[in-house]
Design a protein around this motif. Structure first.
Motif, PDB file in Angstrom:
ATOM      1  N   UNK A   1      19.689 -19.199 -35.380  1.00 23.46           N
ATOM      2  CA  UNK A   1      19.330 -17.936 -34.712  1.00 23.46           C
ATOM      3  C   UNK A   1      19.941 -17.816 -33.323  1.00 23.46           C
ATOM      4  N   UNK A   2      19.931 -16.582 -32.797  1.00 22.19           N
ATOM      5  CA  UNK A   2      20.532 -16.329 -31.488  1.00 22.19           C
ATOM      6  C   UNK A   2      19.877 -17.192 -30.409  1.00 22.19           C
ATOM      7  N   UNK A   3      20.699 -17.628 -29.472  1.00 19.78           N
ATOM      8  CA  UNK A   3      20.169 -18.424 -28.358  1.00 19.78           C
ATOM      9  C   UNK A   3      19.361 -17.533 -27.415  1.00 19.78           C
ATOM     10  N   UNK A   4      18.447 -18.154 -26.683  1.00 16.46           N
ATOM     11  CA  UNK A   4      17.529 -17.405 -25.816  1.00 16.46           C
ATOM     12  C   UNK A   4      18.142 -17.023 -24.472  1.00 16.46           C
ATOM     13  N   UNK A   5      19.253 -17.658 -24.103  1.00 16.88           N
ATOM     14  CA  UNK A   5      19.780 -17.462 -22.748  1.00 16.88           C
ATOM     15  C   UNK A   5      21.011 -16.554 -22.707  1.00 16.88           C
ATOM     16  N   UNK A   6      21.165 -15.685 -23.696  1.00 16.32           N
ATOM     17  CA  UNK A   6      22.316 -14.781 -23.715  1.00 16.32           C
ATOM     18  C   UNK A   6      22.163 -13.744 -22.606  1.00 16.32           C
ATOM     19  N   UNK A   7      23.211 -13.583 -21.820  1.00 10.85           N
ATOM     20  CA  UNK A   7      23.168 -12.587 -20.733  1.00 10.85           C
ATOM     21  C   UNK A   7      23.794 -11.272 -21.167  1.00 10.85           C
ATOM     22  N   UNK A   8      24.898 -11.334 -21.942  1.00 12.84           N
ATOM     23  CA  UNK A   8      25.551 -10.135 -22.438  1.00 12.84           C
ATOM     24  C   UNK A   8      25.735 -10.264 -23.945  1.00 12.84           C
ATOM     25  N   UNK A   9      25.122  -9.350 -24.667  1.00 12.00           N
ATOM     26  CA  UNK A   9      25.190  -9.353 -26.127  1.00 12.00           C
ATOM     27  C   UNK A   9      25.869  -8.067 -26.579  1.00 12.00           C
ATOM     28  N   UNK A  10      26.986  -8.197 -27.279  1.00 10.21           N
ATOM     29  CA  UNK A  10      27.721  -7.025 -27.757  1.00 10.21           C
ATOM     30  C   UNK A  10      27.327  -6.706 -29.192  1.00 10.21           C
ATOM     31  N   UNK A  11      27.051  -5.448 -29.464  1.00  9.15           N
ATOM     32  CA  UNK A  11      26.814  -4.955 -30.821  1.00  9.15           C
ATOM     33  C   UNK A  11      27.980  -4.031 -31.135  1.00  9.15           C
ATOM     34  N   UNK A  12      28.813  -4.439 -32.064  1.00  8.79           N
ATOM     35  CA  UNK A  12      30.069  -3.750 -32.345  1.00  8.79           C
ATOM     36  C   UNK A  12      30.153  -3.430 -33.827  1.00  8.79           C
ATOM     37  N   UNK A  13      30.824  -2.333 -34.147  1.00 15.56           N
ATOM     38  CA  UNK A  13      31.130  -2.046 -35.533  1.00 15.56           C
ATOM     39  C   UNK A  13      30.741  -0.651 -35.971  1.00 15.56           C
ATOM     40  N   UNK A  14      31.376  -0.166 -37.025  1.00 11.38           N
ATOM     41  CA  UNK A  14      31.118   1.195 -37.502  1.00 11.38           C
ATOM     42  C   UNK A  14      29.732   1.388 -38.092  1.00 11.38           C
ATOM     43  N   UNK A  15      29.039   0.300 -38.457  1.00  9.14           N
ATOM     44  CA  UNK A  15      27.698   0.415 -39.022  1.00  9.14           C
ATOM     45  C   UNK A  15      26.620  -0.070 -38.052  1.00  9.14           C
ATOM     46  N   UNK A  16      26.955  -0.143 -36.770  1.00 10.45           N
ATOM     47  CA  UNK A  16      25.992  -0.630 -35.775  1.00 10.45           C
ATOM     48  C   UNK A  16      25.074   0.479 -35.276  1.00 10.45           C
ATOM     49  N   UNK A  17      25.654   1.579 -34.848  1.00 12.29           N
ATOM     50  CA  UNK A  17      24.856   2.694 -34.338  1.00 12.29           C
ATOM     51  C   UNK A  17      24.112   3.380 -35.468  1.00 12.29           C
ATOM     52  N   UNK A  18      24.784   3.526 -36.593  1.00 15.60           N
ATOM     53  CA  UNK A  18      24.174   4.163 -37.763  1.00 15.60           C
ATOM     54  C   UNK A  18      24.565   3.361 -38.998  1.00 15.60           C
ATOM     55  N   UNK A  19      23.663   2.504 -39.424  1.00 13.32           N
ATOM     56  CA  UNK A  19      23.922   1.658 -40.585  1.00 13.32           C
ATOM     57  C   UNK A  19      23.728   2.461 -41.866  1.00 13.32           C
ATOM     58  N   UNK A  20      24.141   1.870 -42.980  1.00 16.65           N
ATOM     59  CA  UNK A  20      23.901   2.486 -44.275  1.00 16.65           C
ATOM     60  C   UNK A  20      22.643   1.864 -44.876  1.00 16.65           C
ATOM     61  N   UNK A  21      21.599   2.663 -45.040  1.00 16.23           N
ATOM     62  CA  UNK A  21      20.329   2.137 -45.527  1.00 16.23           C
ATOM     63  C   UNK A  21      20.115   2.409 -47.007  1.00 16.23           C
ATOM     64  N   UNK A  22      21.010   3.194 -47.620  1.00 15.32           N
ATOM     65  CA  UNK A  22      20.766   3.682 -48.969  1.00 15.32           C
ATOM     66  C   UNK A  22      22.103   4.005 -49.623  1.00 15.32           C
ATOM     67  N   UNK A  23      22.187   3.854 -50.946  1.00 13.98           N
ATOM     68  CA  UNK A  23      23.407   4.197 -51.662  1.00 13.98           C
ATOM     69  C   UNK A  23      23.437   5.664 -52.047  1.00 13.98           C
TER      70      UNK A  23
END
Length: 815
Positions: A321-343
């Motif tokens: 799992x992610x470490x507890x001391x992360x100062x800057x965490x990047x969330x990148x990708x075409x499905x990050x802001x709006x993921x696909x939840x359904x087919x």
């Protein structure tokens, strides 16, 4: 309890036949004077949509392959119960699910909608799903019966399957769903089976399903699959959908009167339909109630757990799992802001809400680290919707309906609509279509649009019927005078056409789409891609370089994975593989999150330190993902389908999807993991694979054979780590001496157990006669061969940890 036989005696032939076809898309006909109510049916596989015209939201469950990845029969039964409760809120009698077709090929358009490549695992899941749904007196519908394993020419293609393969692979989940789950409804598939339409297949629907398996419910056609009057009736179909009737009605009445179809057979069909109405208590509540959108807190919790438990940790070299001391965490990708939840397709619905990854990361981890975001690339198959915020009126397009071929005369009604996809199954033109006297309708979509950026804007239109797009009265796209066939709208739509125009920021433009449809299935798509303010690919690289760790979320959407067409490519859409390679180079502390409903090509796999397969995880996607990333939930999902290194390795590659409308199942029994082992092909990730944040040790297997050929396998699993975890132990059975053309081993049992840190737990898996049997074409029965059998216990199909042999001294026929 109603005396259904007595009711049938009071009905005329015309009344009986009226009950065998739908009234409209979702309801059967009723006969008020005989107190016979309508039955209401609803899609779908991962949520109860209800009547498409109601506009009510529904709980969005994880898709079937996600549920399959849990391997948790107790959880699956709870999911079925929740689906039953959702159906009650929508006043639904029959839920059109589960889909229990087999993952024959990873490019299948509905791969996400089925549970597994393995028939035994699929059957166990289906049984518990059905039991859960039907505990609420909502009938579950097993679909699609049978061999509906491609969307290519699905209305006419023939799935050609030999008898042993048909029984052991493709019929087995249905048999289990009927015999063990007691499913009340079965849906016949669009395709042909061995060149006979499944809706007319007497051997399939009558001899096997109704007589051999004792199925007492009704067989409903897939929507539009009933194409033959006499053949459908004599072949075992009971209910033609949707309504009004296409091939039955008067034609069936005439067939009965000239003795081509017996009235006794008609009576049996009516009895089956009324039996389901009685099961759902519809006789006691004949009035159809208004649908409700009930967002239940207990369902939220259940769906979050199911989504997390279905996520599969494919690879982890200490990044999670992610470490507890992360100062800057990047969330990148075409499905990050709006993921696909359904087919896409019949699985789609309007969710109560959606929790996407970036939102969940910001809410849960934002107080500990600075959260950076970049999209990285566009992945749309069809252009996104026009931004309603940039329209002069914020409530979308003004939509005007005209009677006839002109766009300025005979106005019927007008309304405002938002979005990009407008079609009848999502409520478009519903008020116009309710008037049967209007056979020819012209529709005008219009808005005043003020861009917030200057540059080239790309527009797109297509539909079922003619359409064109104009900007300030000038035609930009002509999909009217010449149309090519396309994939969208279940392949009934025209091919997309696009046009590019230079628009200036702050200027106002009139956008107008003219659309004409004839018939009852209007559909049109309107899309627009605006220029990017920056180079989003380069921005993503810079974002990754400036972060301590990266969560890279890639995937598909419901245009790429949908009912109606198969995927054309094993790769992720657009330039996502290039993006992944570049991000992994820019920041080695990158976790790749795959948001797809099926396997994909991973040419970058060796470079990634951590990979999570999330599937289409429903409305709680974001929360469930952060639960896994943070370590709040220890991942326990395991693959219900094999991930090949390349598409050429797959079992059906050389003969999929067939030729000249003939699809021969030449891989026969060697489907999925059976193929890879028999042909010594190493998959990228094998069937049953899935990692945990802890580790497990298997030991001390004891196998005992009891009376009635019950084999008990007892062994121990020890959690050798410092945290509690869930482990899925798998039991495979195979002949000690290989049999040509048959699998080396097959899954015949599994168990999911929670084991505390350093705890040793004794577990037990029981096997019965059918777990050792094969389908004999000579005797037309299940049989066990004499000889030696291997009992193989492991954590995946490849990782076999315990083994024992048993000897069967004589052949045995299994009843």
């Amino acid at each position: 309890m109603k005396n259904i036989d007595q009711i049938i005696k009071t009905l005329t032939l015309d009344e009986k036949v009226s009950l065998l076809s739908g009234f409209n898309s979702w309801y059967t006909n009723k006969i008020e004077k005989k107190n016979i109510p309508s039955i209401k049916m609803s899609d779908g596989p991962n949520g109860v949509r209800g009547d498409s015209n109601s506009g009510k939201s529904s709980a969005c469950f994880p898709c079937a392959i996600s549920i399959g990845s849990t391997w948790d029969l107790s959880l699956i039964k709870d999911i079925g119960i929740a689906l039953g409760e959702e159906a009650q809120a929508k006043d639904v009698d029959v839920l059109l699910g589960p889909t229990i077709n087999i993952h024959r090929h990873p490019l299948g358009g509905r791969h996400f909608e089925s549970f597994s490549e393995d028939p035994f695992l699929t059957g166990k899941i289906a049984t518990n799903y059905v039991q859960g749904v039907q505990s609420k007196n909502v009938a579950a519908c097993l679909k699609h019966f049978v061999g509906n394993d491609t969307e290519y020419e699905r209305h006419s293609i023939s799935s050609n399957i030999d008898a042993q393969t048909l029984r052991e692979i493709y019929l087995l989940p249905f048999e289990m769903g009927i015999k063990e789950g007691n499913a009340k409804v079965v849906m016949s598939a669009y395709n042909k089976l061995n060149n006979i339409f499944c809706s007319s297949h007497q051997d399939l629907l009558i001899k096997i399903l109704k007589e051999e398996w004792g199925f007492d419910g009704y067989v409903v056609s897939d929507w539009g699959a009933a194409l033959e009057t006499i053949e459908n009736a004599n072949g075992g179909l009971d209910l033609e959908m949707p309504g009004p009737s296409n091939v039955w009605g008067k034609a069936l009445i005439d067939a009965v009167r000239i003795s081509e179809v017996s009235e006794k057979l008609i009576d049996d069909k009516v009895k089956r339909i009324l039996t389901v109405a009685e099961f759902s208590n519809r006789f006691q509540k004949p009035e159809i109630k208004a649908e409700q959108a009930i967002d239940q807190p207990k369902h939220r919790l259940l769906l979050r757990k199911a989504a997390a438990d279905g996520m599969v940790l494919l690879k982890n070299e200490g990044s999670l799992p992610l470490k507890k001391n992360i100062k800057k965490l990047a969330v990148i990708g075409p499905n990050a802001l709006e993921a696909q939840i359904i087919g896409g397709g019949s699985a789609s619905l309007r969710p109560h809400y959606q929790i996407h990854p970036l939102e969940a990361v910001q809410e849960r981890l934002g107080h500990e680290a600075e959260i950076l975001y970049s999209k990285g690339c566009h992945t749309h198959k069809y252009l996104p919707k026009i931004n309603e915020e940039l329209m002069e009126e914020k409530d979308g397009f003004l939509v005007e309906y005209f009677d006839g071929n002109q766009f300025d005369k005979n106005l019927i009604l007008e309304e405002h609509l938002t979005g990009s996809k407008f079609w009848v199954f999502e409520g478009f033109a519903k008020d116009v279509l309710s008037n049967e006297k209007r056979p020819n309708i012209s529709v005008k979509f219009s808005c005043k649009y003020k861009p917030d950026i200057s540059g080239l804007h790309e527009f797109e239109i297509f539909g079922i019927g003619k359409c064109r797009l104009l900007i300030d009265g000038n035609e930009l796209i002509d999909n009217w005078t010449s149309m090519d066939p396309g994939e969208a709208f279940f392949t009934f739509g025209s091919a997309s056409k696009k046009g590019v125009i230079n628009l200036q920021k702050g200027e106002t433009y009139k956008i107008e789409v003219q659309y004409n449809f004839e018939g009852n299935f209007p559909a049109v798509y309107i899309g627009c891609q605006t220029p990017d303010e920056v180079d989003i690919f380069q921005e993503a690289l810079e974002t990754a370089s400036n972060a301590d760790e990266v969560i890279l979320i890639v995937g598909t959407n419901s245009d790429w994975e949908t009912e109606g067409n198969d995927r054309a490519d094993f790769n992720l859409p657009a330039n996502q593989n290039k993006l992944i390679e570049a991000i992994l180079e820019a920041n080695q502390n990158t976790i790749v999150v795959i948001n797809t409903g099926s396997p994909i090509h991973m040419p970058w796999e060796k470079k990634a330190k951590a990979i999570i397969q999330t599937w289409f995880a429903g409305q709680e996607f974001g929360n469930a993902l952060v639960d896994i990333l943070s370590g709040e939930v220890n991942p326990s999902g395991k693959l219900p389908t094999s991930f090949p290194v390349k598409i050429e390795d797959t079992p059906a590659y050389k003969h999929y999807p067939g030729k000249d409308l003939q699809m021969n199942y030449e891989e026969k029994l060697l489907v999925g993991h059976r193929w890879y082992e028999a042909n010594s092909i190493k998959p990228l990730f094998c069937f049953g694979h899935g990692l945990s944040y802890t580790s497990f040790n298997y030991k001390n297997l004891e196998v005992a054979t009891g009376s009635d050929f019950v084999v008990t396998c007892k062994f121990e699993i020890q959690n050798t780590g410092d945290i509690s975890g869930l482990e899925i132990a798998q039991c495979y059975v195979g002949p000690a001496s290989p049999i040509p053309g048959e699998p080396c081993k097959t899954l015949q049992g599994f168990i999911k157990e929670e084991i505390g840190a350093h705890e040793l737990k004794k577990v037990e898996i029981k096997l019965g006669p059918r777990n050792f049997s094969f389908w004999s074409v000579e005797t037309n029965a299940w049989q066990i061969r004499e000889g030696s059998y291997q009992i193989l216990i492991g954590s995946s199909s490849e990782n076999i940890l315990l083994q024992a042999n048993i000897n069967l001294e004589q052949a045995l026929e299994v009843r």
